[in-house]
Design a protein around this motif. Structure first.
Motif, PDB file in Angstrom:
ATOM      1  N   GLU A 139     -25.596  35.081  51.285  1.00  0.00           N
ATOM      2  CA  GLU A 139     -26.479  35.914  52.097  1.00  0.00           C
ATOM      3  C   GLU A 139     -26.211  35.795  53.601  1.00  0.00           C
ATOM      4  O   GLU A 139     -26.227  36.786  54.315  1.00  0.00           O
ATOM      5  N   GLU A 140     -25.970  34.571  54.057  1.00  0.00           N
ATOM      6  CA  GLU A 140     -25.833  34.367  55.501  1.00  0.00           C
ATOM      7  C   GLU A 140     -24.433  33.927  55.909  1.00  0.00           C
ATOM      8  O   GLU A 140     -24.174  33.743  57.093  1.00  0.00           O
ATOM      9  N   HIS A 141     -23.565  33.703  54.968  1.00  0.00           N
ATOM     10  CA  HIS A 141     -22.225  33.201  55.250  1.00  0.00           C
ATOM     11  C   HIS A 141     -21.174  34.203  54.775  1.00  0.00           C
ATOM     12  O   HIS A 141     -21.282  34.740  53.678  1.00  0.00           O
ATOM     13  N   GLY A 142     -20.140  34.377  55.601  1.00  0.00           N
ATOM     14  CA  GLY A 142     -18.911  35.022  55.162  1.00  0.00           C
ATOM     15  C   GLY A 142     -17.843  33.952  55.116  1.00  0.00           C
ATOM     16  O   GLY A 142     -17.646  33.212  56.092  1.00  0.00           O
ATOM     17  N   VAL A 143     -17.161  33.838  53.979  1.00  0.00           N
ATOM     18  CA  VAL A 143     -16.172  32.770  53.812  1.00  0.00           C
ATOM     19  C   VAL A 143     -14.804  33.416  53.613  1.00  0.00           C
ATOM     20  O   VAL A 143     -14.574  34.118  52.626  1.00  0.00           O
ATOM     21  N   ALA A 144     -13.914  33.173  54.583  1.00  0.00           N
ATOM     22  CA  ALA A 144     -12.614  33.842  54.586  1.00  0.00           C
ATOM     23  C   ALA A 144     -11.498  32.809  54.639  1.00  0.00           C
ATOM     24  O   ALA A 144     -11.730  31.625  54.904  1.00  0.00           O
ATOM     25  N   ARG A 145     -10.274  33.273  54.373  1.00  0.00           N
ATOM     26  CA  ARG A 145      -9.135  32.370  54.515  1.00  0.00           C
ATOM     27  C   ARG A 145      -8.082  33.025  55.383  1.00  0.00           C
ATOM     28  O   ARG A 145      -7.920  34.258  55.395  1.00  0.00           O
TER      29      ARG A 145
ATOM     30  N   HIS B 168     -36.789  26.928  49.959  1.00  0.00           N
ATOM     31  CA  HIS B 168     -36.136  27.868  50.876  1.00  0.00           C
ATOM     32  C   HIS B 168     -36.957  29.156  50.882  1.00  0.00           C
ATOM     33  O   HIS B 168     -37.169  29.766  49.835  1.00  0.00           O
ATOM     34  N   ILE B 169     -37.396  29.561  52.058  1.00  0.00           N
ATOM     35  CA  ILE B 169     -38.297  30.721  52.132  1.00  0.00           C
ATOM     36  C   ILE B 169     -37.549  32.057  52.192  1.00  0.00           C
ATOM     37  O   ILE B 169     -38.175  33.113  52.271  1.00  0.00           O
ATOM     38  N   LYS B 170     -36.203  32.003  52.140  1.00  0.00           N
ATOM     39  CA  LYS B 170     -35.443  33.248  52.181  1.00  0.00           C
ATOM     40  C   LYS B 170     -35.784  34.166  51.013  1.00  0.00           C
ATOM     41  O   LYS B 170     -35.593  35.370  51.091  1.00  0.00           O
ATOM     42  N   THR B 171     -36.287  33.587  49.921  1.00  0.00           N
ATOM     43  CA  THR B 171     -36.583  34.409  48.745  1.00  0.00           C
ATOM     44  C   THR B 171     -37.742  35.363  49.007  1.00  0.00           C
ATOM     45  O   THR B 171     -37.727  36.506  48.558  1.00  0.00           O
ATOM     46  N   HIS B 172     -38.769  34.869  49.754  1.00  0.00           N
ATOM     47  CA  HIS B 172     -39.945  35.731  49.962  1.00  0.00           C
ATOM     48  C   HIS B 172     -40.104  36.214  51.398  1.00  0.00           C
ATOM     49  O   HIS B 172     -40.603  37.304  51.617  1.00  0.00           O
ATOM     50  N   LYS B 173     -39.724  35.391  52.376  1.00  0.00           N
ATOM     51  CA  LYS B 173     -39.789  35.783  53.787  1.00  0.00           C
ATOM     52  C   LYS B 173     -41.219  36.105  54.234  1.00  0.00           C
ATOM     53  O   LYS B 173     -41.420  36.858  55.182  1.00  0.00           O
ATOM     54  N   ILE B 174     -42.204  35.536  53.548  1.00  0.00           N
ATOM     55  CA  ILE B 174     -43.610  35.869  53.771  1.00  0.00           C
ATOM     56  C   ILE B 174     -44.392  34.592  54.067  1.00  0.00           C
ATOM     57  O   ILE B 174     -44.497  33.717  53.204  1.00  0.00           O
ATOM     58  N   PRO B 175     -44.958  34.459  55.264  1.00  0.00           N
ATOM     59  CA  PRO B 175     -45.669  33.222  55.616  1.00  0.00           C
ATOM     60  C   PRO B 175     -46.762  32.846  54.623  1.00  0.00           C
ATOM     61  O   PRO B 175     -46.920  31.663  54.300  1.00  0.00           O
ATOM     62  N   GLU B 176     -47.514  33.833  54.113  1.00  0.00           N
ATOM     63  CA  GLU B 176     -48.596  33.525  53.165  1.00  0.00           C
ATOM     64  C   GLU B 176     -48.054  32.801  51.932  1.00  0.00           C
ATOM     65  O   GLU B 176     -48.730  31.926  51.372  1.00  0.00           O
ATOM     66  N   LEU B 177     -46.861  33.178  51.500  1.00  0.00           N
ATOM     67  CA  LEU B 177     -46.316  32.542  50.308  1.00  0.00           C
ATOM     68  C   LEU B 177     -45.728  31.168  50.643  1.00  0.00           C
ATOM     69  O   LEU B 177     -45.752  30.254  49.811  1.00  0.00           O
TER      70      LEU B 177
ATOM     71  N   CYS C 175     -35.274  27.178  56.075  1.00  0.00           N
ATOM     72  CA  CYS C 175     -34.949  28.527  56.527  1.00  0.00           C
ATOM     73  C   CYS C 175     -33.440  28.597  56.726  1.00  0.00           C
ATOM     74  O   CYS C 175     -32.792  27.578  56.973  1.00  0.00           O
ATOM     75  N   ALA C 176     -32.884  29.805  56.659  1.00  0.00           N
ATOM     76  CA  ALA C 176     -31.458  29.960  56.933  1.00  0.00           C
ATOM     77  C   ALA C 176     -31.235  30.261  58.409  1.00  0.00           C
ATOM     78  O   ALA C 176     -30.285  29.775  59.009  1.00  0.00           O
ATOM     79  N   LYS C 177     -32.109  31.056  58.993  1.00  0.00           N
ATOM     80  CA  LYS C 177     -31.868  31.517  60.344  1.00  0.00           C
ATOM     81  C   LYS C 177     -33.059  31.209  61.248  1.00  0.00           C
ATOM     82  O   LYS C 177     -34.202  31.135  60.795  1.00  0.00           O
ATOM     83  N   LEU C 178     -32.759  31.074  62.535  1.00  0.00           N
ATOM     84  CA  LEU C 178     -33.796  30.819  63.531  1.00  0.00           C
ATOM     85  C   LEU C 178     -34.901  31.865  63.486  1.00  0.00           C
ATOM     86  O   LEU C 178     -36.085  31.533  63.638  1.00  0.00           O
ATOM     87  N   GLY C 179     -34.517  33.117  63.270  1.00  0.00           N
ATOM     88  CA  GLY C 179     -35.506  34.193  63.231  1.00  0.00           C
ATOM     89  C   GLY C 179     -36.531  33.971  62.131  1.00  0.00           C
ATOM     90  O   GLY C 179     -37.725  34.256  62.305  1.00  0.00           O
ATOM     91  N   GLU C 180     -36.075  33.458  60.994  1.00  0.00           N
ATOM     92  CA  GLU C 180     -36.999  33.125  59.907  1.00  0.00           C
ATOM     93  C   GLU C 180     -37.899  31.955  60.325  1.00  0.00           C
ATOM     94  O   GLU C 180     -39.120  31.981  60.105  1.00  0.00           O
TER      95      GLU C 180
ATOM     96  N   LEU D 231     -33.514  23.956  59.206  1.00  0.00           N
ATOM     97  CA  LEU D 231     -32.661  25.120  59.439  1.00  0.00           C
ATOM     98  C   LEU D 231     -31.327  24.829  58.771  1.00  0.00           C
ATOM     99  O   LEU D 231     -30.507  24.083  59.318  1.00  0.00           O
ATOM    100  N   ALA D 232     -31.116  25.406  57.604  1.00  0.00           N
ATOM    101  CA  ALA D 232     -29.924  25.076  56.824  1.00  0.00           C
ATOM    102  C   ALA D 232     -28.768  25.996  57.203  1.00  0.00           C
ATOM    103  O   ALA D 232     -28.189  26.689  56.360  1.00  0.00           O
TER     104      ALA D 232
END
Lengths: 360, 360
Positions: free
Chosen positions: A301-307, B38-47, B61-66, B80-81
């Motif tokens: 989802e957040e990574h592109g992995v290239a060679r 990992h909250i990327k699945t729902h992206k919803i604070p309530e959940l 989270c994956a991204k700072l924005g999340e 922040l993974a």
């Protein structure tokens, strides 16, 4: 590379956009057909206006939500190339008809009956024909002619033409196959319309064409309208079909290298959340502009992995930027609220993707 | 079926969500590990709050924005993974650290150096390990132990642990293969941490696990934290791996049949703009809940094209509604601004997907 904006980001080269828009308008004019571009590729009213200013006579939308956004921007000639069904959508369609000329495509008397109950002047409809994609529509010839007669008998609608999308053209393996698919796309509809005329139903619109087939099908005698969409941005799918080059691709994902775990592996901050999984894994489905020696292995989802090819290992250290050409521009645009417009290599504007997410 | 809302729409069954959240919290508690979903699945604070109330000790989270969206909702323990790189993001990270405990994962001294210049207390980092997915990270054992030593030497950061995602587990062909991949995911990290300890660097966090591997890896001695995401909604990918059933899938696309061009072909109003192309074409990648005799042929952006088994041809006329189970819930949620929450079979609430589109 564009240090003024953070990554990942969707860039659109407006110089390339203008050239693409002009070229397709000329193709249509030269063939004597009208151009009604599908706006699903950009979803941006400003770019729809650009297309109209260059000679398009109207636009195509897939969903009411897209059409409403475009009507809000003053665009008043819209083809809704999707069957409109159900009370909430019919109410919205009635409101839309108050401010724009709207046509709707469909393939069933059931959908026609709903439209027929809208009230007001009859709803202009185009009957969708299955020219080989096996999505909506009956086959050309007698099956469609019979359907046209059925729909023409529904009170409150007027069948003004036939419509198709030769979506199977996207799978053409050679330029010859693509040209022949496009020719049949047009010829099938023209022949079917002749059958309808013999049945006493005169159809004035033969609406065809996608970006891959547009240039071929525009020249088929009897075709009145082409509806390409992707041509404004192009993508690697269009490159593979031979109707675009890296130079004519306008939409790019600007991305940063965030990891170099091995000398040949390059990990960047653009994955399917920027590029989608459309075309996933097809050779060259994602290309890095100007970096033919970088090959995308996979996307998360957040990574592109290239060679990197062996003679380039060690290049592109962490922090390097590159531009990725997506496989399918339309789906990519739907992931972004904002597009950065580039002119002469500089980011000069932000465009709001006003019709993003308009699934209804 | 839910006549009060128009289609296509994303439904989430909140009863199923609660059961899934509770079950995973119990799994973690029984194994004596912390749960950091990992909250990327729902992206919803309530959940996310629901997960914390059920026993999660923080979120991933994956991204700072999340992370910013979740911090806005008062969540104050965030991993922040993803490697944070570049001045704009580092500025945002500094601001985020003022209101939440933040850890960051990375796999290079270059990214560590940027974090080290943030100022304030040292930044807690987890070093990502490549346990077989071949994305970020070096292999377990000596290569990672050496990297940990390099990063530990960077001023301003503190290496607190190791992190991995055994993403290759998604390709497991048998339950045994899945269990073994999960076991190695944990054991590889624990063994590497022992090597680091012998080098004089004591790591207190061993963070592992996806939804497929979580139940297996939680029991590996030395693991301290699991980070599953998809389990809250599940999807057909989880069903294929045997860690979910149709009954435990919570996210569904409500769709309407808009065309029945042949007795066996069913065309509905949900395509890749609702379902994405993730998992495209894998047998059963899209399932219709309760309709095992309907098989998805292909998706276009706005169309889903399916076929009925011979003994069911003619069913599902135009206007019928059905619920489609997506292949990959996380990507689907990212396409919608609003999710309809269902309880006891009734739509009772609308949830805003506050972190949708947070690519940066």
């Amino acid at each position: 590379m564009h240090p003024e904006i953070d990554t990942p980001a969707l860039l659109v080269d407006l110089d390339v956009v203008r050239a693409n828009v002009t070229e397709m308008a000329k193709t249509a004019a030269a063939a004597g057909v009208r151009l009604r571009p599908h706006i699903k590729t950009h979803k941006i009213p400003e770019l729809a206006r650009l297309q109209l200013e260059a000679g398009a006579t109207g636009i195509t939308c897939a969903k009411l939500g897209e059409a409403e956004v475009m009507a809000d921007a003053g665009i008043d000639d819209i083809l809704l190339a999707f069957p409109v069904w159900g009370r909430p959508k019919l109410r919205r369609l009635a409101a839309l008809r108050e401010r724009a000329r709207v046509r709707v495509s469909l393939d069933s008397p059931e959908v026609a009956a709903g439209l027929g109950r809208l009230g007001g002047p009859p709803v202009d409809v185009l009957v969708e024909v299955d020219t080989g994609q096996h999505r909506l529509g009956r086959p050309p010839g007698r099956p469609t002619a019979d359907l046209v007669a059925e729909i023409a008998a529904v009170p409150g609608v007027e069948v003004v033409g036939l419509l198709t999308l030769a979506g199977h053209a996207y799978h053409a393996r050679t330029p010859g196959e693509l040209a022949e698919t496009a020719r049949r796309e047009g010829a099938d509809l023209v022949e079917t319309a002749e059958l309808c005329a013999r049945d006493g139903i005169v159809l004035r619109e033969i609406s065809v064409g996608s970006t891959p087939t547009a240039r071929h099908v525009a020249g088929v005698a009897g075709v009145t309208e082409i509806r390409p969409g992707t041509y404004i941005f192009n993508d690697t799918a269009m490159m593979r079909l031979g109707v675009a080059t890296e130079e004519t691709t306008a939409a790019r994902i600007l991305t940063t290298v965030v990891g170099r775990p091995t000398p040949e592996r390059v990990v960047c901050d653009a994955g399917t959340k920027c590029l989608t999984s459309d075309g996933y894994g097809t050779p060259g489905w994602i290309r890095a502009a100007g970096l033919p020696y970088l090959h995308m292995n996979f996307l998360n989802e957040e990574h592109g992995v290239a060679r990197l090819e062996p003679e380039h290992v060690g290049e592109l250290p962490v922090g390097s930027r590159m531009q990725l050409i997506p496989s399918h521009a339309c789906s990519v645009v739907n992931l972004f609220d904002t597009v950065y417009g580039v002119e002469d290599g500089e980011v000069i504007t932000e465009l709001h993707v006003a019709a993003r997410g308009a699934v209804r």
